[in-house]
Design an enzyme around this catalytic site. Structure first.
Site, mmCIF file in Angstrom:
data_model
loop_
_atom_site.group_PDB
_atom_site.id
_atom_site.type_symbol
_atom_site.label_atom_id
_atom_site.label_comp_id
_atom_site.label_asym_id
_atom_site.label_seq_id
_atom_site.Cartn_x
_atom_site.Cartn_y
_atom_site.Cartn_z
ATOM 1 C CD GLU A 132 57.360 10.812 -45.058
ATOM 2 O OE1 GLU A 132 57.884 10.146 -45.969
ATOM 3 O OE2 GLU A 132 57.909 11.780 -44.518
ATOM 4 C CB THR A 185 63.307 6.934 -43.364
ATOM 5 O OG1 THR A 185 63.855 8.125 -43.919
ATOM 6 C CG2 THR A 185 62.526 7.307 -42.120
HETATM 7 N N1 HSE Z 1 61.407 11.713 -37.668
HETATM 8 C C1 HSE Z 1 61.770 10.836 -38.754
HETATM 9 C C2 HSE Z 1 62.944 9.986 -38.316
HETATM 10 C C3 HSE Z 1 62.120 11.667 -39.942
HETATM 11 O O1 HSE Z 1 63.895 10.564 -37.788
HETATM 12 O O2 HSE Z 1 62.913 8.781 -38.502
HETATM 13 C C4 HSE Z 1 62.621 10.885 -41.122
HETATM 14 O O3 HSE Z 1 62.982 11.770 -42.159
#
Ligand code: HSE
Length: 310
Positions: A132, A185
């Protein structure tokens, strides 16, 4: 062992669940990624094929989420063989549905199954997180956790990663709309504030406690009151055109709550009847259609099992 092969499915996940940035997520039944893993003589990880990614994902194992997760797992196991992997992406990249986590989890789950469950979920989490990290350039377990454990999960802490399984009320449905725009992201994280005002933190942790309590008690009013985010949503909403119109449409159609799925652009809504989940999907889609943006709606119960052999 050489020549043995397995095919697995790992589900999409909704991370953050409004108030729980980086600490909560749940899995849904579909979409999800498929992965075929084969044991070969040559040591290391070779990705032989990726489909469904429009050619965007790297075949180099170290740059691929499933590849990196498997490299770390094989290093740890120190076995005298390697693996070949085929990945079939069944959800769009950068969709906010935990696509990179699903591939990483599929990889480590597949290898563990072939080795007849040698490692615990906790150990597999650590390897999947290495994968990830390749995609999101940060360690966050709120997609890997629910993808691997199924259901709702809380990431109580990161040092070490401490994943707590939260009960999933049977009546819950999740409606997701994925408008076809891509949000990375890493970029959606770069926008976020480094510090949080105490007043907002108080609201946020009240909601986190409320959501977890609501899930334990199957108290849908409490779940509904708690599905609010005063820290991340106000910043990231700007990345999704007409976000608040889509959210209002879902709430007016009977959602318990609606928010950004992970870092977006997918938007999720929870509800307690299939009929309502369908109405929410139609309501959200009509707003997105009016924007002349292509979209896909997924309606699913909460996936309590996580990955599976197919
Ligand atoms: N918690 C992470 C974010 C998840 O919101 O950046 C990304 O899929």
């Amino acid at each position: 062992m050489i020549g043995r092969e397995i095919k697995v499915f790992a589900p999409a996940t909704i991370s953050n669940i409004a108030c729980g940035f980086d600490i909560m997520g749940f899995a849904i039944d579909y979409p999800g990624d498929e992965l075929v893993l084969r044991v070969v003589e040559k040591k290391g990880v070779k990705i032989t094929k990726i489909t469904g990614d429009a050619g965007k994902l790297p075949l180099e194992a170290e740059k691929n989420t499933a590849g990196m997760a498997l490299i770390k797992m094989l290093e740890y196991l120190n076995v005298g063989f390697g693996v070949e992997v085929e990945i079939n992406k069944k959800m769009a990249l950068g969709s906010g549905l935990g696509s990179s986590a699903a591939s990483a989890v599929a990889g480590v789950f597949a290898l563990n199954k072939l080795l007849e469950k040698k490692l615990t979920k906790k150990e597999l989490t650590e390897f999947a997180l290495k994968g990830e990290e390749v995609a999101s350039k940060a360690i966050h377990a709120d997609n890997v956790g629910p993808c691997l454990y199924g259901g709702f999960t809380l990431i109580r802490g990161y040092d070490p990663v401490d994943i707590i399984e939260i009960p999933t009320p049977d009546d819950l449905y999740c409606t997701v709309i994925h408008p076809e725009i891509e949000i990375k992201t890493s970029e959606a994280r770069a926008l976020l504030p480094k510090e949080v005002e105490l007043k907002k933190a108080i609201t946020q942790w009240g909601n986190v406690g409320g959501l977890i309590s609501g899930l334990y008690r199957k108290d849908y009013d409490l779940i509904s009151r708690s599905l609010n985010d005063v820290i991340i949503e106000p910043v990231r909403a700007a990345l999704i055109p007409n976000y608040y119109e889509i959210k209002n449409a879902a709430n007016n159609a009977g959602a318990l709550g609606c928010n950004i799925s992970g870092s977006g652009p997918s938007i999720f809504a929870l509800s307690i009847r299939e009929e309502t989940a369908n109405l929410i999907g139609d309501a959200m889609k009509s707003v997105v259609d009016a924007m002349k943006v292509e979209s896909t709606v997924y309606i699913s119960k909460i996936n309590k099992k996580g990955p599976r052999v197919i």
